[in-house]
Motif scaffolding. Structure first.
Motif, PDB file in Angstrom:
ATOM      1  N   LYS A 178      -5.376   4.937  -3.119  1.00 40.67           N
ATOM      2  CA  LYS A 178      -4.296   5.808  -2.632  1.00 40.67           C
ATOM      3  C   LYS A 178      -3.782   6.692  -3.754  1.00 40.67           C
ATOM      4  O   LYS A 178      -3.605   6.222  -4.870  1.00 40.67           O
ATOM      5  CB  LYS A 178      -3.117   4.956  -2.167  1.00 40.67           C
ATOM      6  CG  LYS A 178      -3.269   4.357  -0.795  1.00 40.67           C
ATOM      7  CD  LYS A 178      -2.126   3.369  -0.582  1.00 40.67           C
ATOM      8  CE  LYS A 178      -2.193   2.715   0.767  1.00 40.67           C
ATOM      9  NZ  LYS A 178      -1.363   3.370   1.763  1.00 40.67           N
ATOM     10  N   CYS A 179      -3.498   7.931  -3.439  1.00 42.93           N
ATOM     11  CA  CYS A 179      -2.812   8.855  -4.346  1.00 42.93           C
ATOM     12  C   CYS A 179      -3.557   9.034  -5.677  1.00 42.93           C
ATOM     13  O   CYS A 179      -3.183   8.423  -6.689  1.00 42.93           O
ATOM     14  CB  CYS A 179      -1.385   8.377  -4.606  1.00 42.93           C
ATOM     15  SG  CYS A 179      -0.398   9.635  -5.416  1.00 42.93           S
ATOM     16  N   PRO A 184      -6.591  -2.517   7.843  1.00 49.85           N
ATOM     17  CA  PRO A 184      -6.253  -3.837   8.385  1.00 49.85           C
ATOM     18  C   PRO A 184      -7.388  -4.407   9.240  1.00 49.85           C
ATOM     19  O   PRO A 184      -8.165  -3.655   9.837  1.00 49.85           O
ATOM     20  CB  PRO A 184      -5.022  -3.573   9.249  1.00 49.85           C
ATOM     21  CG  PRO A 184      -4.544  -2.223   8.879  1.00 49.85           C
ATOM     22  CD  PRO A 184      -5.692  -1.469   8.317  1.00 49.85           C
ATOM     23  N   ALA A 194      -7.274  -5.674  12.073  1.00 52.89           N
ATOM     24  CA  ALA A 194      -7.189  -5.242  13.476  1.00 52.89           C
ATOM     25  C   ALA A 194      -8.017  -3.978  13.691  1.00 52.89           C
ATOM     26  O   ALA A 194      -8.590  -3.771  14.761  1.00 52.89           O
ATOM     27  CB  ALA A 194      -5.725  -4.991  13.844  1.00 52.89           C
ATOM     28  N   GLY A 217      -4.410   9.844   8.199  1.00 49.25           N
ATOM     29  CA  GLY A 217      -3.953   9.194   6.965  1.00 49.25           C
ATOM     30  C   GLY A 217      -5.007   8.338   6.300  1.00 49.25           C
ATOM     31  O   GLY A 217      -6.209   8.550   6.444  1.00 49.25           O
ATOM     32  N   ASP A 218      -4.532   7.338   5.583  1.00 50.22           N
ATOM     33  CA  ASP A 218      -5.412   6.530   4.736  1.00 50.22           C
ATOM     34  C   ASP A 218      -6.512   5.817   5.511  1.00 50.22           C
ATOM     35  O   ASP A 218      -7.573   5.529   4.967  1.00 50.22           O
ATOM     36  CB  ASP A 218      -4.584   5.477   3.987  1.00 50.22           C
ATOM     37  CG  ASP A 218      -3.697   6.087   2.926  1.00 50.22           C
ATOM     38  OD1 ASP A 218      -3.764   7.318   2.728  1.00 50.22           O
ATOM     39  OD2 ASP A 218      -2.934   5.334   2.296  1.00 50.22           O
ATOM     40  N   ALA A 247      -3.763  10.467   0.475  1.00 52.33           N
ATOM     41  CA  ALA A 247      -2.403  10.683  -0.019  1.00 52.33           C
ATOM     42  C   ALA A 247      -1.497  11.058   1.140  1.00 52.33           C
ATOM     43  O   ALA A 247      -1.956  11.525   2.185  1.00 52.33           O
ATOM     44  CB  ALA A 247      -2.394  11.789  -1.073  1.00 52.33           C
ATOM     45  N   GLY A 248      -0.203  10.858   0.909  1.00 48.17           N
ATOM     46  CA  GLY A 248       0.784  11.108   1.953  1.00 48.17           C
ATOM     47  C   GLY A 248       0.754  12.545   2.455  1.00 48.17           C
ATOM     48  O   GLY A 248       0.938  12.797   3.648  1.00 48.17           O
ATOM     49  N   ALA A 307      -1.890  12.861   5.055  1.00 47.85           N
ATOM     50  CA  ALA A 307      -1.479  12.155   6.281  1.00 47.85           C
ATOM     51  C   ALA A 307      -0.465  13.016   7.041  1.00 47.85           C
ATOM     52  O   ALA A 307      -0.511  13.147   8.263  1.00 47.85           O
ATOM     53  CB  ALA A 307      -0.874  10.802   5.920  1.00 47.85           C
TER      54      ALA A 307
HETATM   55  C1  LIG Z   1       2.542   3.804  -5.644  1.00 49.77           C
HETATM   56  C2  LIG Z   1       2.072   4.894  -4.720  1.00 49.77           C
HETATM   57  C3  LIG Z   1       2.471   6.209  -4.964  1.00 49.77           C
HETATM   58  C4  LIG Z   1       2.052   7.231  -4.127  1.00 49.77           C
HETATM   59  N1  LIG Z   1       2.470   8.515  -4.378  1.00 49.77           N
HETATM   60  C5  LIG Z   1       2.098   9.503  -3.561  1.00 49.77           C
HETATM   61  C6  LIG Z   1       2.534  10.841  -3.785  1.00 49.77           C
HETATM   62  O1  LIG Z   1       3.258  11.138  -4.733  1.00 49.77           O
HETATM   63  N2  LIG Z   1       2.122  11.799  -2.932  1.00 49.77           N
HETATM   64  C7  LIG Z   1       1.328  11.520  -1.866  1.00 49.77           C
HETATM   65  O2  LIG Z   1       1.000  12.447  -1.115  1.00 49.77           O
HETATM   66  N3  LIG Z   1       0.884  10.262  -1.626  1.00 49.77           N
HETATM   67  C8  LIG Z   1       1.253   9.253  -2.440  1.00 49.77           C
HETATM   68  N4  LIG Z   1       0.816   7.969  -2.208  1.00 49.77           N
HETATM   69  C9  LIG Z   1      -0.102   7.713  -1.092  1.00 49.77           C
HETATM   70  C10 LIG Z   1       0.662   7.599   0.225  1.00 49.77           C
HETATM   71  O3  LIG Z   1       1.677   6.618   0.126  1.00 49.77           O
HETATM   72  C11 LIG Z   1      -0.312   7.221   1.333  1.00 49.77           C
HETATM   73  O4  LIG Z   1      -1.450   8.039   1.283  1.00 49.77           O
HETATM   74  C12 LIG Z   1       0.366   7.391   2.684  1.00 49.77           C
HETATM   75  O5  LIG Z   1       1.454   6.498   2.780  1.00 49.77           O
HETATM   76  C13 LIG Z   1      -0.617   7.157   3.813  1.00 49.77           C
HETATM   77  O6  LIG Z   1       0.075   7.150   5.018  1.00 49.77           O
HETATM   78  P1  LIG Z   1      -0.490   6.337   6.244  1.00 49.77           P
HETATM   79  O7  LIG Z   1       0.507   6.521   7.333  1.00 49.77           O
HETATM   80  O8  LIG Z   1      -1.902   6.709   6.489  1.00 49.77           O
HETATM   81  O9  LIG Z   1      -0.546   4.820   5.764  1.00 49.77           O
HETATM   82  P2  LIG Z   1       0.661   3.865   5.330  1.00 49.77           P
HETATM   83  O10 LIG Z   1       1.800   4.634   4.773  1.00 49.77           O
HETATM   84  O11 LIG Z   1       0.023   2.810   4.490  1.00 49.77           O
HETATM   85  O12 LIG Z   1       1.152   3.257   6.708  1.00 49.77           O
HETATM   86  C14 LIG Z   1       0.386   2.305   7.407  1.00 49.77           C
HETATM   87  C15 LIG Z   1       1.362   1.402   8.131  1.00 49.77           C
HETATM   88  O13 LIG Z   1       0.629   0.529   8.987  1.00 49.77           O
HETATM   89  C16 LIG Z   1       1.223  -0.755   8.921  1.00 49.77           C
HETATM   90  N5  LIG Z   1       0.220  -1.753   9.334  1.00 49.77           N
HETATM   91  C17 LIG Z   1      -0.820  -2.230   8.624  1.00 49.77           C
HETATM   92  N6  LIG Z   1      -1.499  -3.140   9.344  1.00 49.77           N
HETATM   93  C18 LIG Z   1      -0.896  -3.232  10.546  1.00 49.77           C
HETATM   94  C19 LIG Z   1      -1.139  -3.998  11.718  1.00 49.77           C
HETATM   95  N7  LIG Z   1      -2.167  -4.849  11.800  1.00 49.77           N
HETATM   96  N8  LIG Z   1      -0.301  -3.837  12.753  1.00 49.77           N
HETATM   97  C20 LIG Z   1       0.737  -2.970  12.690  1.00 49.77           C
HETATM   98  N9  LIG Z   1       1.012  -2.211  11.599  1.00 49.77           N
HETATM   99  C21 LIG Z   1       0.209  -2.346  10.546  1.00 49.77           C
HETATM  100  C22 LIG Z   1       1.636  -0.882   7.471  1.00 49.77           C
HETATM  101  O14 LIG Z   1       2.632  -1.855   7.319  1.00 49.77           O
HETATM  102  C23 LIG Z   1       2.162   0.527   7.179  1.00 49.77           C
HETATM  103  O15 LIG Z   1       3.519   0.659   7.488  1.00 49.77           O
HETATM  104  C24 LIG Z   1       1.217   6.929  -3.027  1.00 49.77           C
HETATM  105  C25 LIG Z   1       0.822   5.607  -2.787  1.00 49.77           C
HETATM  106  C26 LIG Z   1       1.242   4.598  -3.618  1.00 49.77           C
HETATM  107  C27 LIG Z   1       0.815   3.171  -3.322  1.00 49.77           C
END
Ligand SMILES: Cc1cc2nc3c(=O)[nH]c(=O)nc-3n(C[C@H](O)[C@H](O)[C@H](O)COP(=O)(O)OP(=O)(O)OC[C@H]3O[C@@H](n4cnc5c(N)ncnc54)[C@H](O)[C@@H]3O)c2cc1C
Length: 240
Positions: free
Chosen positions: A13-14, A108, A110, A141-142, A158-159, A162
């Protein structure tokens, strides 16, 4: 002492995150006047730092780490973590007083248990609409298995990406709900400001669907840092 930050595997990630952490740790020790007592090392499986952002950005980041006296070990295969050392292939052992690890990135169970995923467990999607093989089912997203068309690697996770993908999917669902044609397409663009420490940040942007992909990296400025902190405050105040 020795602080070693390692990236377990790709993709993670990131992409600038680990480098940003090290630059901030460097700042912390410099400001305390004890930087000369601390050795900082980043260990990554990448060929070069942030290799997905192209050779120019990699080179600039490499130089930035060098200038800040942060050791960089690339193309590392991490085999194990011991109490005071990181074990790499070729019998390499990197001693550390503090190990900071970026864990392997997985989807995950699932999701992995479905037939939506590729061989690495990420969800296969149309790269422009984010629709999976099932009509009306999307992944953003991720978890999405978006690849960079030229390099063939997973696109950066990265966020910001997403966020852009979410907008496309939301717009298309809203259009269809109103009986219109879905006409929003994801274009693989994103940007990020890397906090390089000492109140400065680097603005970087990518357009990874372009052939060849384009990247930009602007030298650290105070303005970029202020924009980054403002952006963060906006999200924290308005959305949480
Ligand atoms: C330390 C750190 C710093 C970062 N800094 C940046 C930055 O500066 N800029 C940037 O663009 N990106 C950054 N990122 C990356 C960014 O956080 C992720 O790319 C972004 O959050 C991805 O979004 P998402 O919705 O795909 O996944 P996530 O944000 O991971 O959301 C997935 C969600 O699904 C939930 N989930 C998982 N399994 C299950 C299940 N079985 N049932 C129900 N729910 C479930 C999780 O709890 C989570 O809430 C950073 C990441 C980290 C770790």
């Amino acid at each position: 002492g020795k602080i070693v930050l390692f990236i377990s595997s790709l993709p993670y990630k990131c992409p600038p995150g680990p480098y940003e952490i090290m630059l901030l740790i460097d700042q912390y020790f410099r400001q305390r006047g004890i930087r000369h007592k601390v050795k900082l090392t980043v260990v990554t499986p990448e060929k070069s730092p942030e290799s997905l952002a192209g050779p120019k950005i990699s080179q600039k980041l490499r130089k930035m780490l060098l200038d800040r006296d942060i050791e960089l070990i690339t193309e590392a295969k991490i085999l194990a973590v011991e109490k005071n050392a990181l074990i790499l292939d070729h019998d390499a052992k990197i001693p550390a007083d503090l190990l900071l690890g970026i864990a392997s990135h997985w989807t995950p169970q699932a999701i992995r248990n479905t037939d939506l995923v590729d061989k690495n467990g990420f969800i296969k999607v149309d790269p422009f609409t984010l629709e999976t093989k099932y009509k009306g089912v999307y992944a953003i997203g991720d978890a999405a298995a978006i690849k960079t068309p030229v390099m063939g690697a997973y696109a950066p996770k990265a966020g910001i990406f997403a966020h852009m993908q979410a907008k496309v999917v939301a717009r298309n669902i809203a259009s269809m709900a109103q009986g219109d044609k879905p006409e929003s397409y994801y274009d693989g663009k994103g940007f990020c400001i890397v906090n390089t420490g000492f109140g400065k940040g680097c603005y970087t942007s990518v357009h990874y669907y372009k052939k060849p992909p384009t990247f930009s990296f602007i030298r650290p400025t105070k303005v970029a840092y202020l924009v980054k902190t403002g952006f963060e405050k906006y999200w924290l105040n308005n959305w949480f």
